[in-house]
Scaffold this active site. Structure first.
Site, mmCIF file in Angstrom:
data_model
loop_
_atom_site.group_PDB
_atom_site.id
_atom_site.type_symbol
_atom_site.label_atom_id
_atom_site.label_comp_id
_atom_site.label_asym_id
_atom_site.label_seq_id
_atom_site.Cartn_x
_atom_site.Cartn_y
_atom_site.Cartn_z
ATOM 1 N N ASP B 13 34.194 32.754 30.812
ATOM 2 C CA ASP B 13 35.384 32.013 31.162
ATOM 3 C C ASP B 13 35.654 30.856 30.188
ATOM 4 O OD1 ASP B 13 37.552 31.165 32.683
ATOM 5 O OD2 ASP B 13 35.945 29.533 33.486
ATOM 6 N N ALA B 14 36.675 30.384 30.204
ATOM 7 C CA ALA B 14 36.852 29.250 29.163
ATOM 8 C C ALA B 14 36.840 27.708 29.973
ATOM 9 C CB ALA B 14 38.122 29.389 28.443
ATOM 10 N N ARG B 44 43.930 20.139 38.483
ATOM 11 C CA ARG B 44 43.293 21.407 38.278
ATOM 12 C C ARG B 44 43.549 22.178 39.493
ATOM 13 N NH1 ARG B 44 41.161 25.643 35.623
ATOM 14 N NH2 ARG B 44 39.266 26.421 36.289
ATOM 15 N N SER B 120 40.146 34.521 29.328
ATOM 16 C CA SER B 120 40.632 33.388 30.040
ATOM 17 C C SER B 120 42.101 33.476 30.354
ATOM 18 C CB SER B 120 40.530 32.260 28.817
ATOM 19 O OG SER B 120 41.325 30.995 29.156
ATOM 20 N N ASN B 121 42.534 32.594 31.444
ATOM 21 C CA ASN B 121 44.041 32.650 31.570
ATOM 22 C C ASN B 121 44.485 31.919 30.676
ATOM 23 O OD1 ASN B 121 43.767 33.653 34.244
ATOM 24 N ND2 ASN B 121 43.551 32.080 35.275
#
Lengths: 225, 225
Positions: B13-14, B44, B120-121
């Protein structure tokens, strides 16, 4: 602006809109002490988060199980290990108080010939218990819940339960919710939407807006006068 | 327990896992003052919430837009109206620092012949800028992002990008994430999963668990020694 002349069905979200979700913790405030507020807010936040995540993961389980998982997270976060209290909080969630204006507003709508319905994430057993203990059985025509389609709000399939059930267009529905994310979902779907912003919460910055904002259900029911 | 002998691809994940999401606000801490922590955490929280809600509502927009909407919510919640600062925070988010061990861990995996990937998103532009400014270009073999499928994690379609790309089974992937909800999604999908619990966060009460919990990526890379 609500176009009230088009409305055929008034649909209500349940938790936070008709039923006071904080009333579960409030009934046990002496046992929870200084943790009361944290337990109530974390319980709710995780309940929502888990319902969204489980929908996205295609891992639906009913809202009663989600509510239990969320309470366990909230109790863990406050360092509370107490099975008896856990059971009491869950029992209280099963029998929440409704907000003071709810009965009058529903009765008024019924007298005006408007159909009333609940559209909720709650399981059938949870909704039956809540409606019965809040003595609202006579004022709700239809209860729609997500258990048949196994996905939670704000998936558009949930809001579609209403238009399918009543065979009406989206614009003929006035949807009421206190939950800003539910307001966004219903607005994105195409309902007319009233945001019952009981606690004066901050506006979302999503582009899907309510047609009306009100402090209580009373203000909305006035559009039919 | 990780079965390292099966692993063919290490996927990361990033945001929060490779890149320090708090570093955007930290670069402007003097301008934000006492609001720094609130802006960073609300930014966030809303970024995640809006990505989940938009996926559920079938209202995908790219992660850069989601990041902007979330920042606007966070600034509103702290009463900050400052377009210049807004622009600076977004620019800082585009060029986040990576965590100190990242380069070494990726280099080590590459030397051991293990393929490395990001899932990643983030939008392609965001990921390109972050990888470049953190000088990780040489250590990442493949960057997979959700922009082609228009839905966010933890939808299983996102994790399936990995098995489709590499034509491998789920168990041959070791997925690393600092985000407990992403860990749940990847575990539910069937990956082997390491939870990089950098900030000693509370365990989720969902039934989808990591195979390993570690304080940093260093601990995980040791399973290959």
């Amino acid at each position: 602006m609500i176009k009230s002349e088009n409305i055929k069905v008034c649909v209500f979200d349940a938790y936070g809109t008709l039923f006071d979700i904080n009333s579960a913790v409030n009934k046990h405030i002496e046992k929870l002490g200084e943790n009361s507020e944290a337990v109530s807010s974390i319980w709710r936040q995780k309940q929502l988060e888990y319902s969204w995540l489980r929908s996205l993961m295609c891992q639906y389980t009913d809202f009663w199980k989600v509510t239990q998982e969320a309470l366990d997270y909230a109790l863990n976060s406050c360092g509370i290990e107490n099975n008896k209290l856990r059971g009491e909080l869950l029992d209280a969630y099963m029998h929440l108080d409704c907000y003071p204006e709810v009965e009058e507003v529903l009765k008024d709508l019924k007298e005006k010939g408007i159909v009333t319905a609940i559209l909720s994430n709650g399981s059938p057993e949870m909704l039956k218990a809540a409606i019965s203990s809040a003595k609202l059985t006579d004022y709700i025509d239809v209860v729609l819940c997500v258990d048949d389609i196994k996905v939670y709000k704000p998936d558009p399939k949930v809001y579609k339960l209403v238009t399918d059930k009543f065979n009406i267009s989206k614009e003929e529905v006035l949807f009421h919710s206190s939950n800003s994310w539910d307001v966004a979902g219903a607005s994105s779907f195409g309902f007319q939407v009233a945001w019952i912003n009981r606690l004066d919460k901050q506006k979302e910055t999503l582009p899907f807006k309510p047609d009306m904002e009100a402090k209580s259900l009373n203000e909305v029911s006035k559009v039919f006068k």
